[in-house]
Structures are given as structure tokens and as C-alpha cells.
Design a protein around this motif. Structure first.
Motif, PDB file in Angstrom:
ATOM      1  N   GLY A   1       0.817  -1.188  -0.031  1.00 55.90           N
ATOM      2  CA  GLY A   1      -0.052  -0.022   0.116  1.00 55.90           C
ATOM      3  C   GLY A   1       0.830   1.226  -0.041  1.00 55.90           C
ATOM      4  N   TYR A   2       1.792   1.545   0.954  1.00 55.28           N
ATOM      5  CA  TYR A   2       2.508   2.306   1.026  1.00 55.28           C
ATOM      6  C   TYR A   2       4.199   2.197   1.293  1.00 55.28           C
ATOM      7  CZ  TYR A   2      -2.195   3.519   2.438  1.00 55.28           C
ATOM      8  OH  TYR A   2      -3.570   3.458   2.283  1.00 55.28           O
ATOM      9  N   GLY A   3       4.709   1.400   0.782  1.00 54.60           N
ATOM     10  CA  GLY A   3       6.052   1.087   0.546  1.00 54.60           C
ATOM     11  C   GLY A   3       6.196   0.058   1.945  1.00 54.60           C
ATOM     12  N   HIS A   4       7.673   0.038   2.230  1.00 56.50           N
ATOM     13  CA  HIS A   4       8.417  -0.993   3.189  1.00 56.50           C
ATOM     14  C   HIS A   4       8.652  -0.296   4.390  1.00 56.50           C
ATOM     15  CE1 HIS A   4       7.899  -4.823   1.242  1.00 56.50           C
ATOM     16  NE2 HIS A   4       7.855  -4.097   0.023  1.00 56.50           N
ATOM     17  N   ALA A   5       8.541   1.158   4.619  1.00 54.37           N
ATOM     18  CA  ALA A   5       9.224   1.911   5.564  1.00 54.37           C
ATOM     19  C   ALA A   5       8.291   3.284   5.652  1.00 54.37           C
ATOM     20  CB  ALA A   5      10.773   2.383   5.043  1.00 54.37           C
ATOM     21  N   GLY A   6       8.391   4.067   6.721  1.00 52.61           N
ATOM     22  CA  GLY A   6       7.803   5.023   6.974  1.00 52.61           C
ATOM     23  C   GLY A   6       6.419   4.877   7.779  1.00 52.61           C
ATOM     24  N   PRO A   7       5.736   5.763   8.416  1.00 53.99           N
ATOM     25  CA  PRO A   7       4.434   5.534   9.358  1.00 53.99           C
ATOM     26  C   PRO A   7       3.262   4.774   8.590  1.00 53.99           C
ATOM     27  CG  PRO A   7       4.928   7.849   8.882  1.00 53.99           C
ATOM     28  CD  PRO A   7       6.294   7.070   8.356  1.00 53.99           C
ATOM     29  N   TRP A   8       3.310   5.074   7.452  1.00 52.19           N
ATOM     30  CA  TRP A   8       1.807   4.496   6.964  1.00 52.19           C
ATOM     31  C   TRP A   8       2.168   3.045   6.193  1.00 52.19           C
ATOM     32  CZ3 TRP A   8       0.074   8.777   2.998  1.00 52.19           C
ATOM     33  CH2 TRP A   8      -0.510  10.001   3.945  1.00 52.19           C
ATOM     34  N   LYS A   9       3.187   2.556   6.507  1.00 54.26           N
ATOM     35  CA  LYS A   9       3.549   1.038   6.063  1.00 54.26           C
ATOM     36  C   LYS A   9       2.728   0.108   6.279  1.00 54.26           C
ATOM     37  CE  LYS A   9       7.265  -0.394   9.080  1.00 54.26           C
ATOM     38  NZ  LYS A   9       6.567  -1.621   9.632  1.00 54.26           N
ATOM     39  N   ASP A  10       2.003  -0.031   7.452  1.00 49.13           N
ATOM     40  CA  ASP A  10       0.921  -0.843   7.688  1.00 49.13           C
ATOM     41  C   ASP A  10      -0.402  -0.580   7.490  1.00 49.13           C
ATOM     42  OD1 ASP A  10       3.076  -2.892   8.832  1.00 49.13           O
ATOM     43  OD2 ASP A  10       3.256  -1.646  10.621  1.00 49.13           O
ATOM     44  N   ARG A  11      -0.720   0.505   7.103  1.00 49.51           N
ATOM     45  CA  ARG A  11      -2.125   0.961   7.068  1.00 49.51           C
ATOM     46  C   ARG A  11      -2.661  -0.036   5.719  1.00 49.51           C
ATOM     47  NH1 ARG A  11      -3.158   7.125   8.065  1.00 49.51           N
ATOM     48  NH2 ARG A  11      -5.210   6.591   7.089  1.00 49.51           N
ATOM     49  N   PRO A  12      -3.878  -0.163   5.691  1.00 53.35           N
ATOM     50  CA  PRO A  12      -4.593  -0.803   4.697  1.00 53.35           C
ATOM     51  C   PRO A  12      -4.474  -0.283   3.377  1.00 53.35           C
ATOM     52  CG  PRO A  12      -6.152  -0.338   6.582  1.00 53.35           C
ATOM     53  CD  PRO A  12      -5.068   0.446   6.733  1.00 53.35           C
ATOM     54  N   GLY A  13      -3.805  -0.909   2.517  1.00 52.08           N
ATOM     55  CA  GLY A  13      -3.441  -0.554   1.068  1.00 52.08           C
ATOM     56  C   GLY A  13      -4.812  -0.731   0.014  1.00 52.08           C
ATOM     57  N   GLN A  14      -5.711   0.232   0.208  1.00 53.25           N
ATOM     58  CA  GLN A  14      -7.110   0.069  -0.350  1.00 53.25           C
ATOM     59  C   GLN A  14      -7.157   1.334  -1.385  1.00 53.25           C
ATOM     60  OE1 GLN A  14     -10.116   1.897  -0.641  1.00 53.25           O
ATOM     61  NE2 GLN A  14     -11.252   0.157  -2.057  1.00 53.25           N
TER      62      GLN A  14
ATOM     63  N   GLY B   1      15.857 -10.925  -9.862  1.00 56.81           N
ATOM     64  CA  GLY B   1      15.990  -9.723  -9.239  1.00 56.81           C
ATOM     65  C   GLY B   1      14.450  -9.373  -8.546  1.00 56.81           C
ATOM     66  N   ARG B   2      14.435  -8.381  -8.054  1.00 50.44           N
ATOM     67  CA  ARG B   2      13.233  -7.992  -7.250  1.00 50.44           C
ATOM     68  C   ARG B   2      12.758  -6.774  -7.647  1.00 50.44           C
ATOM     69  NH1 ARG B   2      12.983  -7.262  -0.859  1.00 50.44           N
ATOM     70  NH2 ARG B   2      11.016  -6.494  -0.527  1.00 50.44           N
ATOM     71  N   ALA B   3      11.228  -6.562  -8.077  1.00 54.46           N
ATOM     72  CA  ALA B   3      10.541  -5.357  -8.194  1.00 54.46           C
ATOM     73  C   ALA B   3       9.531  -4.864  -7.070  1.00 54.46           C
ATOM     74  CB  ALA B   3       9.830  -5.509  -9.711  1.00 54.46           C
ATOM     75  N   ASP B   4       9.389  -3.812  -6.582  1.00 53.70           N
ATOM     76  CA  ASP B   4       8.416  -3.173  -5.721  1.00 53.70           C
ATOM     77  C   ASP B   4       7.710  -2.208  -6.228  1.00 53.70           C
ATOM     78  OD1 ASP B   4       8.984  -5.299  -3.232  1.00 53.70           O
ATOM     79  OD2 ASP B   4      10.904  -4.599  -3.720  1.00 53.70           O
ATOM     80  N   VAL B   5       6.447  -1.947  -6.210  1.00 52.36           N
ATOM     81  CA  VAL B   5       5.706  -0.918  -6.268  1.00 52.36           C
ATOM     82  C   VAL B   5       4.639  -0.923  -5.079  1.00 52.36           C
ATOM     83  CG1 VAL B   5       5.810  -1.069  -8.929  1.00 52.36           C
ATOM     84  CG2 VAL B   5       3.828  -2.102  -7.514  1.00 52.36           C
ATOM     85  N   SER B   6       4.242   0.306  -4.933  1.00 45.16           N
ATOM     86  CA  SER B   6       3.118   0.583  -3.883  1.00 45.16           C
ATOM     87  C   SER B   6       1.988   1.609  -4.692  1.00 45.16           C
ATOM     88  CB  SER B   6       3.814   1.420  -2.669  1.00 45.16           C
ATOM     89  OG  SER B   6       4.092   2.944  -2.894  1.00 45.16           O
ATOM     90  N   LEU B   7       0.822   1.301  -3.963  1.00 42.84           N
ATOM     91  CA  LEU B   7      -0.250   2.259  -4.499  1.00 42.84           C
ATOM     92  C   LEU B   7      -0.042   3.561  -4.252  1.00 42.84           C
ATOM     93  CD1 LEU B   7      -3.402   0.106  -3.091  1.00 42.84           C
ATOM     94  CD2 LEU B   7      -1.833  -0.385  -5.134  1.00 42.84           C
ATOM     95  N   LEU B   8       0.471   4.126  -3.054  1.00 37.93           N
ATOM     96  CA  LEU B   8       0.961   5.478  -2.833  1.00 37.93           C
ATOM     97  C   LEU B   8       1.933   6.055  -3.900  1.00 37.93           C
ATOM     98  CD1 LEU B   8       0.254   7.871  -1.255  1.00 37.93           C
ATOM     99  CD2 LEU B   8       2.261   7.316   0.227  1.00 37.93           C
ATOM    100  N   GLU B   9       2.971   5.513  -4.226  1.00 39.10           N
ATOM    101  CA  GLU B   9       4.066   5.807  -4.881  1.00 39.10           C
ATOM    102  C   GLU B   9       3.280   5.741  -6.705  1.00 39.10           C
ATOM    103  OE1 GLU B   9       8.369   4.112  -4.011  1.00 39.10           O
ATOM    104  OE2 GLU B   9       6.516   2.642  -3.624  1.00 39.10           O
ATOM    105  N   THR B  10       2.473   4.746  -6.708  1.00 40.65           N
ATOM    106  CA  THR B  10       1.560   4.928  -8.317  1.00 40.65           C
ATOM    107  C   THR B  10       0.796   6.095  -8.384  1.00 40.65           C
ATOM    108  OG1 THR B  10       1.729   2.369  -8.546  1.00 40.65           O
ATOM    109  CG2 THR B  10       0.091   3.773  -9.382  1.00 40.65           C
ATOM    110  N   ALA B  11       0.021   6.274  -7.144  1.00 39.33           N
ATOM    111  CA  ALA B  11      -0.859   7.565  -7.407  1.00 39.33           C
ATOM    112  C   ALA B  11      -0.315   8.871  -7.341  1.00 39.33           C
ATOM    113  CB  ALA B  11      -1.706   7.584  -6.029  1.00 39.33           C
ATOM    114  N   ILE B  12       1.024   8.723  -6.573  1.00 42.23           N
ATOM    115  CA  ILE B  12       2.010  10.046  -6.825  1.00 42.23           C
ATOM    116  C   ILE B  12       2.347  10.324  -8.427  1.00 42.23           C
ATOM    117  CG2 ILE B  12       4.290  11.237  -6.229  1.00 42.23           C
ATOM    118  CD1 ILE B  12       3.825   9.923  -3.402  1.00 42.23           C
TER     119      ILE B  12
END
Length: 387
Positions: A133-146, A201-212
Motif C-alpha cells: 500500500g505505502y512501501g516498506h518503510a515510513g509511518p504508513w507502511k502498515d495501513r490498509p492498502g485500498q 531480481g526484485r521489483a516493488d511498487v506501492s499504491l501510494l507511489e503509483t498515485a503520486i
């Protein structure tokens, strides 16, 4: 076009899809459309939660139509990821897979022993892809990613609607679907790199980074100006930074969209001489007054009449169609955007198809989403033969 009518570019690639709902499954769906074999790893007690997420109570072959829309053509492998024997079976799948997709919250895959650090040693060629939802670090990382929550947190909801109205979210799950597209891009790039280096390799995306990223057009302006949130137009708002006439207007029998157009030329065509008084450098600052004059004129005639006047004059305009009207258009039919899938019981469900054409050919499939666990036994037999 039939399933095997064109050689699909990802034929021979095996994808393990641990994800559910929209973002991850939509990524795996596109890989499947492009030829990959997608094995959906699901929990035995109910599987992907979207199997029971019914839109308008529409069901097909025991599950929701939504589930079929984003999981058509896949296989289903049930596994309890808290059971040691099932984890061992899943790890055997990983050893022979090309891609693994998941959208668990940060830390879950690691606790299951299926994190990147664990599985890269099982299969050094694996492409490991995750959506959060919000990446793997930061205060929002455990929020529901909806999706709706992310649209609200990211500023997207404040871009739509008129100035004096409330924030308006997009009517589609845009951050979910675009995050899936971003993840697909990352996977394809890593597959290309693997073809050169032989390493995964590894690829990661988050909903928040996508929204930005979705807001790059507007944010690139905002980030370089000393301003608060830009103000929405009070009339027919469609873009916070574009001048009049950009927007959607009501006509006598419907709605019409006007994109970028010279206001003075529009005034001539619409027979609104007052529009000639607005200088081009004022078309943004005085957009509401300009739009008011346009609005009050367009309401006087029907959409078709305005289109017949404006289109030949080179004005960028279009009717605002609902779905039945769109489906009735020859342009819709010419694209052949709909495909049908058939259940084992003979039911038929109409779905959208892959929007990508390969070598000029449409990619479609007649296979529905899999019934829960339908392929566990056959896949296990494959693994036994492989070892």
C-alpha cells in the motif's frame, strides 16, 4: 483470435501469483495474456477474497464475475502457508518458477519464510515482485492498502469536481490497476535483464507511489511553485492547470466535452461575441467567466448539433457517452474489445480482453478463472516428474 493463433512473447514463462483483489492479480493477468503460465496460489478456505466480492450480485461459475475478470486463464493451486508440508510444496514450485507475485503487507512473506532473502537462494533466476500500500518503510507502511483510501491520501480526490464541491474520487480503482501495470513493467524489465545476465531480481511498487506518479503532470508544476493546493475551476472543472474552455458542458439533450481550443474562435462558432474580449493570456485566470458564457450557450442546442458545427472547424470536442451509447458506436465494434469465456458447465461470461496486440493480432482467451484448487493435483504430479 484463438488462444494459440499467435506465438505469445511470454510462452514458457511460469508465474506464481500469491496476490489477491486487484493490483497483483491484474499484473499476473497481463502476463498471462502475453503467454505466461500463471499458477494462482490460494488458501484452501475460500481462496482469493475477490472470489466472493460480488459487484451488482453478478456471479459466474461459483465465483464473482469480478474474480473472473482479473483471473481468467490462470490455474489454481491451494496451499496453507502456515502448514509445513504445504510450504515445502510451494517452495518446490518456486524452484521451477520464473516470477513470483505477492501483495501481502510488509513483513508477511518474510514471516512465512518466503521473503526475497529466502527464495533467492532457492532460485537465483527468480523475478520476485511485490505490491504494497505505502512501501516498506515510513509511518504508513502498515495501513490498509485500498484504492479509495490511497486516492484520498494522495490528493487525487481533490483534483476532480468543481471548486465549491467536495473531493471526488475516480470511479475506477485507478491506483490498483496502474500499480499492477507498473509491476508488470518492472517484471518485464527484469526478465530482459535476466536474459542478459542470467540472474533474477526484485521489483516493488506501492499504491501510494503509483498515485503520486499518476499526478506527475500536475505535481511537476506544483512542486516548482510557491502555492497551496491549486484551485479547481468553479464551472466544468476537468484540469486544475488548464485554461478555458477545457471541461464538460451540458447541452439540451446530453453533455459535450471541449478540450483545448482558442476562446476567440469558439466565440465566433458559438455566436457568443463576448468571448472575443478575453485575451489569450487571461484564458486561465478568467476561466470561470469564460466557461459560464460557454455553458449558457451550449445548453441551448443538442449535442449532435454542436458536434456538426464544431468538429468540421477543427475544435477538439466529443460527446459524453454512457456504456450503451459507446457499445452502439462502430468505433467500439471495430476494436473488438470484448471476449467471451466459457465455464466447464457451459455458462458464458463476456469480459474485456487484453488491450495489447502482438504482431498485429488480438490476444484473447476462452478460459475462465479457475475453480479453487482445480489444478493442485496435476501441478503436484508435474513437480514429482520434474524431480
Amino acid at each position: 483470435m484463438a488462444d494459440d493463433a499467435v506465438q505469445r512473447p511470454l510462452t514458457g514463462i511460469t508465474v506464481l501469483d500469491f496476490s489477491q483483489f486487484l493490483a497483483g492479480p491484474s499484473c499476473a493477468l497481463r502476463l498471462s495474456d502475453l503467454g505466461a503460465r500463471v499458477i494462482k496460489v490460494e488458501r484452501p478456505d475460500g481462496g482469493d477474497a475477490s472470489r466472493s466480492l460480488y459487484l451488482a450480485d453478478l456471479a459466474f461459475d461459483r465465483d464473482s464475475a469480478l474474480f473472473h475478470a482479473i483471473n481468467r486463464g490462470k490455474e489454481s493451486y491451494t496451499a496453507d502457508l502456515k502448514d509445513a508440508r504445504d510450504i515445502a510444496a510451494v517452495k518446490a514450485l518456486i524452484r521451477n518458477a520464473d516470477v513470483l507475485i505477492h501483495n501481502f503487507r510488509p513483513g508477511i512473506m518474510e514471516r512465512l519464510g518466503l521473503g526475497w532473502a529466502d527464495v533467492r537462494h532457492l532460485n537465483p533466476r527468480l523475478i520476485y515482485a511485490g505490491v504494497s500500500g505505502y512501501g516498506h518503510a515510513g509511518p504508513w507502511k502498515d495501513r490498509p492498502g485500498q484504492d479509495l483510501l490511497v486516492q484520498s491520501l494522495s490528493g487525487i480526490a481533490w483534483l476532480s469536481g468543481d471548486r465549491d464541491g467536495p473531493p471526488v474520487p475516480a470511479g475506477l480503482s485507478i491506483t490498483d490497476m496502474m500499480a499492477g501495470a507498473h509491476l508488470c513493467q518492472g517484471i518485464l524489465a527484469l526478465l530482459v535483464r535476466r536474459g542478459v545476465t542470467g540472474k533474477g531480481g526484485r521489483a516493488d511498487v506501492s499504491l501510494l507511489e503509483t498515485a503520486i506518479d499518476l499526478q506527475f503532470e500536475h505535481l511537476s508544476v506544483h512542486l516548482n511553485r510557491a502555492e497551496p493546493m491549486p484551485e479547481r475551476s468553479g464551472i466544468s472543472n476537468a484540469n486544475v492547470y488548464l485554461a478555458a474552455p477545457y471541461g464538460i458542458y451540458e447541452t439540451a439533450d446530453g453533455y459535450i466535452a471541449l478540450a483545448m481550443a482558442p476562446v476567440d474562435r469558439l466565440g465566433e462558432l458559438l455566436e457568443v461575441p463576448e468571448l472575443a474580449a478575453f485575451r489569450p493570456d487571461r484564458w486561465f485566470e478568467e476561466r470561470d467567466e469564460i466557461k459560464r458564457l460557454i455553458r449558457d450557450r451550449l445548453i441551448q442546442r443538442g449535442t449532435s448539433a454542436w458536434l456538426e458545427l464544431l468538429e468540421p472547424a477543427g475544435i477538439w470536442t466529443a460527446p459524453v457517452l454512457d456504456w450503451p451509447a459507446l457499445r452502439a458506436e462502430p468505433a467500439f465494434t471495430a476494436l473488438q474489445p470484448i471476449q467471451s469465456v466459457r465455464s466447464p458447465d457451459g455458462e458464458t461470461l463476456n469480459l474485456t480482453r487484453c488491450p495489447i496486440r502482438i504482431d498485429g493480432e488480438i490476444l484473447s482467451t476462452g478460459r475462465p478463472a479457475p475453480r479453487l484448487g482445480a489444478h493442485r493435483q496435476s501441478i503436484d504430479r508435474e513437480q514429482e516428474c520434474a524431480t
